[in-house]
Design an enzyme around this catalytic site. Sequence first.
Site, PDB file in Angstrom:
ATOM      1  N   LYS A  11       0.849  -1.209   0.000  1.00  0.00           N
ATOM      2  CA  LYS A  11       0.000   0.000   0.000  1.00  0.00           C
ATOM      3  C   LYS A  11       0.883   1.257   0.000  1.00  0.00           C
ATOM      4  CE  LYS A  11      -3.666  -2.680   2.000  1.00  0.00           C
ATOM      5  NZ  LYS A  11      -4.961  -2.699   2.653  1.00  0.00           N
ATOM      6  N   HIS A  94      -7.843  -2.885  -6.769  1.00  0.00           N
ATOM      7  CA  HIS A  94      -7.940  -3.032  -5.314  1.00  0.00           C
ATOM      8  C   HIS A  94      -9.118  -2.195  -4.817  1.00  0.00           C
ATOM      9  CE1 HIS A  94      -7.037  -2.745  -1.056  1.00  0.00           C
ATOM     10  NE2 HIS A  94      -6.301  -3.825  -1.208  1.00  0.00           N
ATOM     11  N   GLU A 166     -11.102 -10.271  -1.885  1.00  0.00           N
ATOM     12  CA  GLU A 166     -10.861  -9.526  -0.651  1.00  0.00           C
ATOM     13  C   GLU A 166     -12.150  -8.868  -0.170  1.00  0.00           C
ATOM     14  OE1 GLU A 166      -6.442  -8.276  -0.362  1.00  0.00           O
ATOM     15  OE2 GLU A 166      -7.470  -6.764  -1.542  1.00  0.00           O
ATOM     16  N   SER A 212      -6.878  -9.265   6.213  1.00  0.00           N
ATOM     17  CA  SER A 212      -6.366  -9.630   7.532  1.00  0.00           C
ATOM     18  C   SER A 212      -5.752 -11.029   7.599  1.00  0.00           C
ATOM     19  CB  SER A 212      -7.451  -9.454   8.592  1.00  0.00           C
ATOM     20  OG  SER A 212      -7.883  -8.098   8.647  1.00  0.00           O
TER      21      SER A 212
HETATM   22  P1  PGA Z   1      -4.771  -6.476   5.101  1.00  0.00           P
HETATM   23  O1  PGA Z   1      -4.876  -5.908   3.591  1.00  0.00           O
HETATM   24  O2  PGA Z   1      -4.028  -7.784   5.002  1.00  0.00           O
HETATM   25  O3  PGA Z   1      -4.044  -5.427   5.857  1.00  0.00           O
HETATM   26  O4  PGA Z   1      -6.169  -6.688   5.571  1.00  0.00           O
HETATM   27  C1  PGA Z   1      -5.123  -6.758   2.517  1.00  0.00           C
HETATM   28  C2  PGA Z   1      -5.197  -5.990   1.230  1.00  0.00           C
HETATM   29  O5  PGA Z   1      -5.772  -4.879   1.214  1.00  0.00           O
HETATM   30  O6  PGA Z   1      -4.708  -6.456   0.196  1.00  0.00           O
END
Ligand code: PGA
Length: 247
Positions: A11, A94, A166, A212
């Site tokens: 990110k 995303h 996701e 997560s």
């Molecule tokens: P996270 O993010 O593992 O912090 O929940 C996953 C993603 O957005 O790809």
Amino acid sequence: MRKKIIAGNWKMNMTPSEAVKLVEELRPLVQNEAVDVVFCVPAIDIVPVAGAVKGTNIKVGAENMYFEESGAYTGEISPKMLVDAGVSYVVLGHSERREYFHETSEDVNKKMIKALEHGITPIMCCGESLTQREQGITIDWIRQQVKVGFQNISAEDAKKVVIAYEPIWAIGTGKTATTEQAEEVCYAIRNCIAEIYGPSTADEIRIQYGGSVNAANAAELFAQPDIDGGLVGGASLKPDFGKIVNY
Ligand code: PGA
């Protein structure tokens, strides 16, 4: 047998110098030839990260890309630039890009086509909001995202794509989907691909779960029949990522 693929999504984290330090820290922890390991990093980190992973099993991914080759698109990055910088994967669509930057499934489709044309593997994200889940329209919504995302893509190319399921309510919240919830949707995605392209493409395409994922839940999630790895946000910036890769 589909090879598992475990990708970190950094990110908007890590300056170029921090990125190199993180790669140096994670490099020895993510050596596992049995899985594909990808670090999807901010655009400005791509060149230093590509240098830091040279000669290792780690592949570099971008977090976005534009669908034109070059020209008057101030601030955008083309597939040609990514390839030249050493990128082999790109995260497309995303939920954060869809939400904050108003990307549509049509945009994602154009980017998918361009990435494939340049030999970059798209990691195409899809996922429902909590409201959609509560309304009972999760599968309908995901099928729509997948069908539009794959428009005008051949079966030959579709096989190369990685799909990341996701659920938006599980991203960065510490609230992972249960293995049953994750498997149910990944199975539905595979069925959707089978409807479009037939069973052999559906059999080959890799589907990740994201939201997560951490060192404690990775093994159970990745053991599901339709889950071929993970897209990992928060935990990809920590030594925990090594544990996930070696689940
Ligand atoms: P996270 O993010 O593992 O912090 O929940 C996953 C993603 O957005 O790809």
